[in-house]
Design an enzyme around this catalytic site. Structure first.
Site, PDB file in Angstrom:
ATOM      1  N   THR A 340      30.165 -18.141  12.657  1.00 34.06           N
ATOM      2  CA  THR A 340      29.065 -19.095  12.617  1.00 34.06           C
ATOM      3  C   THR A 340      27.910 -18.537  11.810  1.00 34.06           C
ATOM      4  O   THR A 340      27.771 -17.324  11.636  1.00 34.06           O
ATOM      5  CB  THR A 340      28.547 -19.432  14.023  1.00 34.06           C
ATOM      6  OG1 THR A 340      27.772 -18.321  14.530  1.00 34.06           O
ATOM      7  CG2 THR A 340      29.687 -19.748  14.981  1.00 34.06           C
ATOM      8  N   ASP A 341      27.060 -19.426  11.338  1.00 32.30           N
ATOM      9  CA  ASP A 341      25.812 -18.969  10.740  1.00 32.30           C
ATOM     10  C   ASP A 341      24.922 -18.416  11.848  1.00 32.30           C
ATOM     11  O   ASP A 341      25.184 -18.596  13.044  1.00 32.30           O
ATOM     12  CB  ASP A 341      25.126 -20.112   9.992  1.00 32.30           C
ATOM     13  CG  ASP A 341      24.345 -19.621   8.783  1.00 32.30           C
ATOM     14  OD1 ASP A 341      23.845 -18.482   8.834  1.00 32.30           O
ATOM     15  OD2 ASP A 341      24.230 -20.363   7.802  1.00 32.30           O
ATOM     16  N   TRP A 342      23.863 -17.744  11.451  1.00 33.58           N
ATOM     17  CA  TRP A 342      23.070 -16.936  12.372  1.00 33.58           C
ATOM     18  C   TRP A 342      22.252 -17.792  13.356  1.00 33.58           C
ATOM     19  O   TRP A 342      21.531 -18.701  12.957  1.00 33.58           O
ATOM     20  CB  TRP A 342      22.120 -16.050  11.576  1.00 33.58           C
ATOM     21  CG  TRP A 342      22.623 -14.672  11.289  1.00 33.58           C
ATOM     22  CD1 TRP A 342      21.895 -13.524  11.379  1.00 33.58           C
ATOM     23  CD2 TRP A 342      23.928 -14.263  10.855  1.00 33.58           C
ATOM     24  NE1 TRP A 342      22.682 -12.436  11.028  1.00 33.58           N
ATOM     25  CE2 TRP A 342      23.921 -12.858  10.711  1.00 33.58           C
ATOM     26  CE3 TRP A 342      25.117 -14.945  10.599  1.00 33.58           C
ATOM     27  CZ2 TRP A 342      25.038 -12.127  10.327  1.00 33.58           C
ATOM     28  CZ3 TRP A 342      26.233 -14.221  10.203  1.00 33.58           C
ATOM     29  CH2 TRP A 342      26.194 -12.835  10.067  1.00 33.58           C
TER      30      TRP A 342
END
Length: 630
Positions: A340-342
């Site tokens: 996932t993105d942050w």
């Protein structure tokens, strides 16, 4: 005896695991500086099957997983940031040792500028030695955002400094040369390897169909087919001859294509949470990802945006089962890692700015419910998080099975084995200084900077300038020392000059906040005051304008009033002057990687998901003159 935990043992541990992180955090951990000389591995694990390189990767993964506690598995599911010491030291901070030896993390994103390859390599070796001190000695996989662009766009890439310096991906796209893209990726791969970077948090293959979006600078432009062609070369260059111990694994992003953000606003922020498809063009944005998967993409990162008006649930892509499992894995056949993105789970502070978790569409869920949703969506790793406690709770209370955790851990460990990290966790410190930023690599990067300039207008064939001798120049955006080195006479006002050289940034509207301010968003037009200021210069003296396009700009007035107009996508002042004066035969070779719109009115009337649909653009995709053109 070799420790092997049974499934029942690990279930018991899960119930008490909630207290694990807090207990570890309370312990003082001394800072460490390892003087690495050789591979140092505890004797009690040297002979275990997962350490045996003669076995198949699957056999080794099977053996390792069945030895792991739930806490050790949970550590694999998170990728957080490690900072290089700012003081030039290779000593590990207390928090770094804690993450490695207390929390069992083995995936990290390297932050900070690499000024000394030797120091960075020694620091990396110290990180690996700390990882080998743990019970199972699982090596670290270190990742990085882009590090090779001349221009530093904070939040999405890092200043090149010690590395060879190239234009941004847009500049590579402007040259329309897949062979050059592969050469760039091959050089970047070697420089990454030298300091221990084994994972690239790129390429970014979002399509620039919404010209206001602040992250266009990291893309390959507006054309889906060109992006698809170049991403294949990009992945091939980072892979090398075959995927193995000389490869850097790539993370292709941001699935399913984050270019069509509503009103051009970025989904890092609450006002930009939506991806929108008024042209029903969702499938078009999948074209580069399909090419990447076919080319062997190893990892894929979904973005924060929630898809609006589609058949998919209107929640952030990273926690969206329809996007991750149904579309990416089942329909497109992707079998690799999804990270996932942050920051999808936990609120945070970034560069002094309060940033809510980007769990758009799931804001009302608790943190543990968000973690559950991400796992059930099919993601393997949580970017930018350290919420091990949530995994332990979810398994401990039976909400998520340990078998589900094993699926992701298996993918993540398998990548480490394929990268050869268990056999070769360390790097050669002496070689790092010799390989990173070699004269050959630097020369190719600078050569590409010069070639990537796009010449938009050249009235009266003013370029290239034949010479500077006896001429007076008014300049903006150029280093005075650089000009003096070239014996260019600089005057203080346009009225005194024979010619003006202006290097400008593309227009944007400044945003507040320590993090948000780095995102160039809003209007693509200069305001009235700035247009009038520039117009006075153009009226006073023949002017050559070079504009840095980190996104398209609506600048018809410059095209009309300046004597010549060029665009760059990240290039040094030296490169600009070489092109202006035609030094060593250099001239602009780039072609526009997107349309340049005529006005904000035209942009606002266009559809976010449709390429090339702004009315009557000033310059179209592919436009670019050369010095040989009449």
């Amino acid at each position: 005896m070799v420790y092997q935990s049974s499934r029942s043992d690990r279930k018991k541990q899960a119930f008490i695991g909630f207290f694990f992180a807090a207990t570890v955090m309370s312990k003082a951990v001394p800072a460490r500086s390892f003087q690495h000389k050789a591979f140092t591995l505890r004797s009690d694990i040297e002979a275990l099957p997962y350490r045996n390189a003669s076995l198949s990767v699957d056999e080794r993964v099977d053996d390792l997983i069945q030895r792991m506690t739930l806490e050790e598995k949970a550590g694999q599911l998170f990728q957080s940031i490690l900072n290089l010491p700012a003081n030039g030291s290779s000593t590990l901070a207390n928090t770094t040792v804690l993450a490695l030896e207390g929390k069992f993390q083995t995936h990290f994103n390297l932050a900070g500028t690499v000024n000394s390859p030797r120091v960075a390599a020694q620091w990396y070796n110290n990180v690996q030695q700390s990882a080998l001190n743990t019970r199972l000695g699982i090596p670290v996989t270190m990742s990085s955002d882009p590090r090779h662009s001349y221009t530093d766009a904070l939040g999405s890439q890092i200043a090149a400094t010690a590395f060879s310096q190239w234009p941004e991906s847009l500049g590579l796209a402007a040259l329309r040369n897949a062979t050059l893209v592969k050469e760039f990726a091959n050089i970047a791969r070697q420089e990454y390897l030298a300091i221990g970077l084994r994972s690239a948090l790129h390429p970014q293959v979002d399509l620039a169909t919404e010209p206001r979006w602040a992250r266009i600078g990291g893309t390959m432009g507006e054309d889906a087919n060109l992006t698809a062609e170049l991403v294949v070369a990009y992945i091939e260059g980072f892979t090398g001859e075959c995927f193995g111990n000389q490869s850097v694994t790539t993370v292709t992003k941001h699935f399913p294509g984050s270019g069509p953000v509503e009103n051009g606003e970025d989904s890092h922020f609450t006002y930009g949470k939506n991806a929108t498809y008024p042209g029903n063009n969702f499938e078009h944005h999948l074209i580069p990802f399909k090419a990447a998967i076919k080319a062997g993409a190893r990892q894929i990162m979904p973005y924060y945006s929630r898809p609006m008006g589609t058949k998919y649930e209107e929640v952030a892509s990273g926690m969206n089962k329809g996007i991750v499992t149904d579309l990416l894995r089942t329909e497109l056949g992707f079998e690799g890692i999804v990270v996932t993105d942050w920051g999808l789970v936990t609120d945070s502070i970034i560069r002094g700015q309060d940033m809510p978790a980007r769990a758009w569409g799931a804001e009302n869920l608790t943190e543990i419910q968000r973690a559950e949703k991400i796992l059930n969506a099919g993601a393997d790793q949580f970017g930018g998080e350290q919420r091990f406690d949530l995994i332990l709770q979810l398994v401990g209370n039976g909400t998520i099975s340990e078998d589900r955790i094993d699926i992701s851990v298996r993918r993540l460990l398998r990548e480490k084995f394929l990268l050869g990290l268990f056999e070769h966790p360390f790097v050669d410190v002496d070689a790092a200084d010799k390989l990173v930023g070699t004269p050959e690599f630097v020369a190719v990067g600078k050569d590409t900077q010069r070639k990537s300039f796009t010449l938009l207008t050249n009235n009266d064939t003013v370029l290239p300038l034949e010479h500077a001798t006896g001429m007076k120049f008014y300049t903006e955006g150029l280093n005075k020392t650089l000009l003096a080195q070239r014996e260019i006479t600089v005057v203080d006002t346009p009225e005194e000059a024979d010619i003006a050289l202006l290097r400008l940034q593309a227009p944007y509207e400044p945003r507040p906040g320590g993090f948000e301010a780095n995102y160039h968003a809003g209007s693509l037009e200069y305001n009235t005051t700035e247009r009038a200021r520039q117009a006075a210069i153009y009226a006073s003296v023949p002017t050559i304008v070079d504009i840095y396009l980190d996104r398209p700009a609506a600048i018809p007035e410059i095209a009309e009033q300046a004597k010549a107009l060029m665009a760059n996508y990240g290039a040094a002042g030296e490169a600009f002057l070489d092109v202006v004066f035609g030094i060593d035969g250099y001239g602009p070779q780039g072609k526009l990687p997107f349309d340049l719109p005529r006005s904000m009115e035209a942009v606002e009337a266009s559809k976010e998901d449709v390429p090339f649909d702004t009315e009557n653009p000033v310059f179209r995709f592919g436009h670019g003159l050369s010095y040989g053109d009449c």
